[in-house]
Structure formats: structure tokens, C-alpha cells
Design a protein around this motif. Structure first.
Motif, short mmCIF file in Angstrom:
data_model
loop_
_atom_site.label_atom_id
_atom_site.label_comp_id
_atom_site.label_asym_id
_atom_site.label_seq_id
_atom_site.Cartn_x
_atom_site.Cartn_y
_atom_site.Cartn_z
N ARG A 100 1.13 -1.12 -0.33
CA ARG A 100 0.11 -0.13 0.36
C ARG A 100 0.83 1.31 0.13
O ARG A 100 0.35 2.32 -0.65
CB ARG A 100 -0.70 -0.38 1.60
CG ARG A 100 -2.01 1.28 1.62
CD ARG A 100 -2.38 1.32 2.88
NE ARG A 100 -1.88 1.49 3.84
CZ ARG A 100 -1.50 2.45 3.94
NH1 ARG A 100 -1.72 3.81 3.07
NH2 ARG A 100 -0.41 2.74 4.89
N TYR A 103 2.69 1.47 -3.42
CA TYR A 103 1.93 2.31 -4.82
C TYR A 103 1.32 2.98 -4.33
O TYR A 103 0.81 4.39 -5.22
CB TYR A 103 0.51 0.95 -4.83
CG TYR A 103 2.02 -0.22 -5.67
CD1 TYR A 103 1.78 -0.33 -7.07
CD2 TYR A 103 1.61 -1.62 -5.05
CE1 TYR A 103 2.23 -1.67 -7.90
CE2 TYR A 103 2.25 -2.82 -5.35
CZ TYR A 103 2.39 -1.88 -7.49
OH TYR A 103 2.75 -3.74 -7.84
N ALA A 104 1.31 3.28 -3.29
CA ALA A 104 0.65 5.48 -2.87
C ALA A 104 1.98 6.52 -3.31
O ALA A 104 1.10 7.19 -4.00
CB ALA A 104 0.59 5.59 -1.16
N GLY A 107 1.77 6.15 -7.05
CA GLY A 107 0.81 7.39 -8.03
C GLY A 107 0.22 6.85 -9.47
O GLY A 107 -0.30 7.48 -9.28
N HIS A 108 -0.28 5.46 -9.50
CA HIS A 108 0.24 4.60 -10.54
C HIS A 108 -1.42 4.09 -10.45
O HIS A 108 -1.74 3.03 -9.38
CB HIS A 108 0.39 3.55 -11.12
CG HIS A 108 1.79 3.28 -11.57
ND1 HIS A 108 2.73 2.54 -11.94
CD2 HIS A 108 2.55 4.91 -12.11
CE1 HIS A 108 4.47 3.31 -12.07
NE2 HIS A 108 4.21 4.77 -11.93
N LYS A 109 -2.80 4.74 -10.55
CA LYS A 109 -4.09 4.73 -10.25
C LYS A 109 -4.86 3.03 -10.85
O LYS A 109 -5.18 2.07 -10.23
CB LYS A 109 -5.38 5.22 -11.24
CG LYS A 109 -4.66 6.81 -11.12
CD LYS A 109 -5.67 7.83 -11.89
CE LYS A 109 -5.52 9.09 -10.88
NZ LYS A 109 -6.88 10.05 -11.91
N SER A 111 -2.50 0.39 -11.17
CA SER A 111 -1.89 -1.19 -10.32
C SER A 111 -1.96 -0.44 -8.68
O SER A 111 -2.37 -1.52 -7.65
CB SER A 111 -0.56 -0.16 -10.30
OG SER A 111 -0.14 -0.18 -11.46
N GLU A 112 -2.98 0.98 -8.61
CA GLU A 112 -2.65 0.73 -7.18
C GLU A 112 -4.99 0.37 -7.31
O GLU A 112 -4.84 -0.67 -5.90
CB GLU A 112 -4.05 2.54 -6.85
CG GLU A 112 -4.20 2.58 -5.60
CD GLU A 112 -3.59 1.93 -4.41
OE1 GLU A 112 -4.21 2.29 -3.03
OE2 GLU A 112 -2.40 1.51 -4.23
N ARG A 115 -3.72 -3.67 -7.70
CA ARG A 115 -3.50 -3.95 -5.50
C ARG A 115 -4.45 -4.15 -4.31
O ARG A 115 -4.17 -4.84 -3.13
CB ARG A 115 -2.49 -2.61 -4.98
CG ARG A 115 -1.77 -3.31 -3.59
CD ARG A 115 -1.00 -1.36 -2.78
NE ARG A 115 -2.21 -0.89 -3.30
CZ ARG A 115 -3.26 -1.17 -1.46
NH1 ARG A 115 -2.99 -1.69 -0.51
NH2 ARG A 115 -4.35 -0.44 -1.70
N ALA A 116 -5.16 -2.55 -5.28
CA ALA A 116 -6.60 -3.15 -3.83
C ALA A 116 -7.08 -4.33 -4.03
O ALA A 116 -7.81 -4.73 -2.69
CB ALA A 116 -7.56 -2.08 -3.66
#
Length: 481
Positions: A100, A103-104, A107-109, A111-112, A115-116
Motif C-alpha cells: 500500500r 503504490y501510494a 501513484g499509478h491508478k 496498479s493501485e 493492489r486493492a
């Protein structure tokens, strides 16, 4: 090509050449720094993305380890299988938190989002494993086995793997793009540095060429200045020689005119005065019977004698006959003696015969005469010394020294014609004049003349008076016949 050469020449002569070089250097620095920071940022991003990939693989592996440990415990009932499960569960939670954070930062939306989903699926899987263990520990073995035999766990793992594969594919694509950006940045830096280096070399070449041209121009200017200086020096030497020759000619003409005037006075005026005196001598016996006329005759004789004496002084002032008839040393002795008598001074002379030309002897005599005249007018001296002697083998020294009040030589102006006349007269004879004086310390006038063999004959005729002239013997100025 011609236009390029003309542009280069204009740049060399332009006042913007140096600012251009500074701008080029600044651009090189900016390109280099920009490429460095760009590459550094991209590399940091790549490192973080690789860390995320490694952490993601580690999370999937730990979820698998947790499931394997839980399954082994449920199947065997042996507690040693619980230890790997617990460690894997804790590591999974920590790994998800690390993902978390990474990836925060990235800043790749997309990939984020993946990841979620992975985090949600992993949390659900861990909750499932925990629920099965709870049922088993409470003795509900059949319930735990029923839950174990369902497809819920497999679906959760499949969701985790699918999301992880998608996330890894996305990360690989981003890593490839970032790597390409790094290489593009490095290529751009390489091209920029090469271009700026070429421009810098061009600018340096222009500066070197301009420096050589400036140096050449400076050398040409120095050569021109040297040539002009030499020309001016030659002109000064020529003018000095002309002025010296003119001064010599004027001195010679002046002395010749004085000699001619002295000769005319001696011949013409001497003849008239002598004739008048002879007439008076013839008339005087015939006037003996006229007592009233005798005082007039006596006064007339005295007047004629005074006129003859005045004629002698004028002739001696114009042309010293003693110099031509007796030589330099006797003439100077007579001059010093007469000046001592006239002014009441103690004039000591130390005179040694020397070899000088006739003009040189006359210059020495005039120098001593002018010096003694100046001493009489201004010095207020009580002692004067005149020295004449050979100096070495080819020079003659003449020195006039007094103990008068002196003067400041540096304050003597151009209007001091006596000293200037001495200097020009001495320099006309290739000599050197030196004047040393100070207030209260007296004055020394010193001149050095080159030695010359005096001519065999003299151009000035003897100035003897006519027969019967009582003024036949001429004396120095200031003496009485």
C-alpha cells in the motif's frame, strides 16, 4: 561555405561572442543536470517498482504458505503446522501494508486498483483460514472440513493470482516504459552534450583565432609604434643636429662680426683718435703763449686718452686680443687678475696648458668670462677659483667655483639666457656643461670639452695700434690705459 565563413568571421568580431560562450556553457550544464535528475528519478521509480514486484510475489508466496500450513494442521492435527501458518499470516499482513505504501508513492491508478483487489482477496483468504481453524479448535471438525471442501478458498486464491498476474503485467509494462524513458533521457543527454561540446569547440576555436588575430594586431601596432618611435628619434636627432649646427653657426657668425667690428674700431676709430692726438700735439707748442687755451688743450688730451681707453675696452669686449696673441692660459690669467682688481675678489687660478681648437679656446674664454660676470652681478662671493686642466687623454676640464649665495638649479627658468648661452656654446663644441649649486653653498660651473690640436694659423689679424698710438697695448675690460 562562403556564407558560413562570413558568419564565423562576424561572430569572431562580434561583442556577443563571450555571452554566447557563457550561454553555451549554461546550456551544457542545464542539459547535463536535467538528464541526470531525469535519469535519477526514473531509476528511483524503477527501483520502487521492482521492490513492489518483489513484495507482491512475497505476499502471494506467504498467502500460499499460510494456506499450506493451515491445511496441514487440519489434516494431521499436528500443532507444528500452525507455526508456519502464523508466521505466513503476519508476513502477509505486513507485506500488504508495504505494498500500500509503495503504490501510494508510485501513484499509478491502475496498479493501485489491482493492489486493492489483491489486498481485499488476501484479507478474505486469511479470514477464511482463520474461520476454519476456529471451527476445528472448537471441535467442529465436520464443519471445518465442509468449509475446507468448498470452492471458496480456491476462488479466493484464484482471484489473488489473477489480480497479481494483471498487476505484474502492468508493472512490467510500466517498467519497460520507464526503462525506455531512461534510455531516451540518456540518449538526449548524449546528443545534447555532443552538440554543446561541438558548439563549445567552435566557440573555443573562434576565441583562439580571435586571440591570435588580436595578438597579431597588437604585434603590428607595436611594430608600427616602434617604427614611429624610431622615426621620431631620428627626426629629433636630425633636428638636434641642425639646431646644434645652427647654434654653432650663430656663435661663429657672432664672433666673426665681433672680430670685424673690433678690427674696424681698431683701424678706423684708432686712426681718427691717433690723428686727432697728433694734431693736438702739433698745436700745443704753438699755443704756449695763450694761457687761457692751455687748460682746454689739456682737457682735450685727457678726453682723447679716455676715448682711446674706451676704444680698447670695447675692442677687448668684442674680441679678446690676448687670446689670439698670447694663448688661452695667459688670456685667462689676465682675465682673472683684472676681474680680481675690478671687483676686489680673491680669484685663484690653476691653469694648465691644454690642446683645444681655436673655437674651443674662445668657448672656454667666454665661459669663464660669463661665469665671472655672473659672479660679479649675483653671487656676492668673496672667493673664486678657476681651474683648467686636461681630463684623461682626450678631454679638457674647465671649472669656475665661488663661495657665493648660490641658487636652486631646479628653479632656474628658460629665461636664464646666460646659462643657456653657455650650454649652447659648450654643446656646439661637442662638450658637456654641468652646473651645481644650492642656496648658501656657492656655485660650480663645470664644462668638459673634447681635446683638439689647435690650428697652425689664426684667422684673426693682430690688433696693434697705428704707429705713434699710445693705445698700442690693449688691456682687459675694466682696466685703465
Amino acid at each position: 561555405m562562403v556564407k558560413l565563413a562570413g558568419l564565423t568571421l562576424k561572430l569572431q568580431r562580434s561583442a556577443f561572442a563571450l555571452p554566447l560562450a557563457i550561454v553555451v556553457a549554461g546550456l551544457m550544464l542545464a542539459i547535463s543536470e536535467s538528464a541526470y535528475y531525469g535519469a535519477d528519478s526514473q531509476l528511483n521509480t524503477l527501483v520502487e517498482m521492482n521492490q513492489a514486484k518483489m513484495k507482491l510475489i512475497a505476499v502471494i508466496s506467504r498467502v500460499t504458505d499460510a494456506e499450506a500450513g493451515q491445511r496441514g494442521y487440519l489434516l494431521t492435527g499436528r500443532p507444528e503446522y500452525l507455526e508456519p501458518y502464523r508466521f505466513a499470516a503476519v508476513d502477509t499482513v505486513e507485506g500488504l501494508e508495504s505494498l500500500r505504501v509503495l503504490y501510494a508513492k508510485l501513484g499509478h491508478k491502475e496498479s493501485e486498483a489491482l493492489r486493492a483487489k489483491i489486498a481485499e482477496s488476501a484479507q478474505t483468504k486469511l479470514s477464511e483460514l482463520k474461520e476454519e481453524l476456529r471451527l476445528y479448535d472448537e471441535g467442529k471438525v465436520e464443519g471445518a472440513q465442509e468449509l475446507l471442501m468448498t470452492d471458496i478458498g480456491r476462488n479466493h486464491m484464484e482471484a489473488i493470482r489473477t489480480s497479481a498476474e494483471a498487476l505484474l503485467a502492468n508493472e512490467n509494462r510500466l517498467i519497460a516504459a520507464a526503462t525506455a524513458n531512461v534510455f531516451d533521457t540518456l540518449l538526449l543527454n548524449r546528443v545534447g552534450v555532443a552538440a554543446m561540446t561541438a558548439i563549445s569547440l567552435l566557440v573555443v576555436t573562434m576565441f583562439l583565432r580571435q586571440g591570435r588575430q588580436l595578438e597579431r594586431q597588437r604585434e603590428l601596432q607595436q611594430e608600427m609604434l616602434q617604427a614611429e618611435r624610431e622615426r621620431l628619434e631620428r627626426e629629433v636627432l636630425r633636428r638636434t643636429a641642425e639646431l646644434t649646427e645652427l647654434a654653432r653657426h650663430l656663435q661663429t657668425a657672432r664672433e666673426d662680426e665681433r672680430a670685424r667690428l673690433a678690427r674696424d674700431l681698431h683701424d678706423e676709430l684708432g686712426a681718427l683718435l691717433t690723428a686727432a692726438k697728433l694734431d693736438v700735439a702739433r698745436m700745443r707748442p704753438k699755443l704756449q703763449h695763450l694761457p687761457d687755451v692751455q687748460p682746454r688743450v689739456a682737457h682735450l688730451v685727457e678726453t682723447l686718452n679716455a676715448g682711446i681707453a674706451l676704444k680698447r675696452r670695447i675692442i677687448e669686449d668684442l674680441r679678446p686680443s690676448t687670446l689670439d696673441q698670447l694663448g688661452l692660459v695667459p688670456a685667462l690669467e689676465i682675465l682673472c687678475r683684472d676681474m680680481a682688481k675690478q671687483l676686489g675678489l680673491d680669484v685663484a687660478s690653476e691653469l694648465t696648458p691644454v690642446s683645444l681648437s681655436q673655437s674651443g679656446q674662445l668657448s672656454v674664454f667666454r665661459l669663464v668670462q660669463e661665469s665671472l660676470t655672473n659672479i660679479a652681478k649675483y653671487a656676492q662671493a668673496t672667493e673664486v677659483k678657476v681651474l683648467l686642466r686636461p681630463e684623461g687623454t682626450d678631454e679638457v676640464l674647465i671649472r669656475v667655483t665661488d663661495n657665493g649665495r648660490g641658487f636652486d638649479v631646479a628653479q632656474v627658468g628658460r629665461a636664464t639666457h646666460g646659462l643657456l648661452g653657455m650650454r649652447f656654446r659648450v654643446e656646439a663644441e661637442q662638450g658637456e656643461l654641468r652646473v651645481r649649486s644650492a642656496p648658501g653653498l656657492g656655485t660650480t660651473v663645470e664644462a668638459v670639452f673634447p681635446s683638439h690640436v689647435p690650428p697652425a694659423t689664426s684667422e684673426v689679424p693682430e690688433e696693434a695700434d697705428a704707429a705713434g698710438d699710445p693705445a698700442a697695448g690693449m688691456t682687459q675690460p675694466g682696466t685703465v690705459a
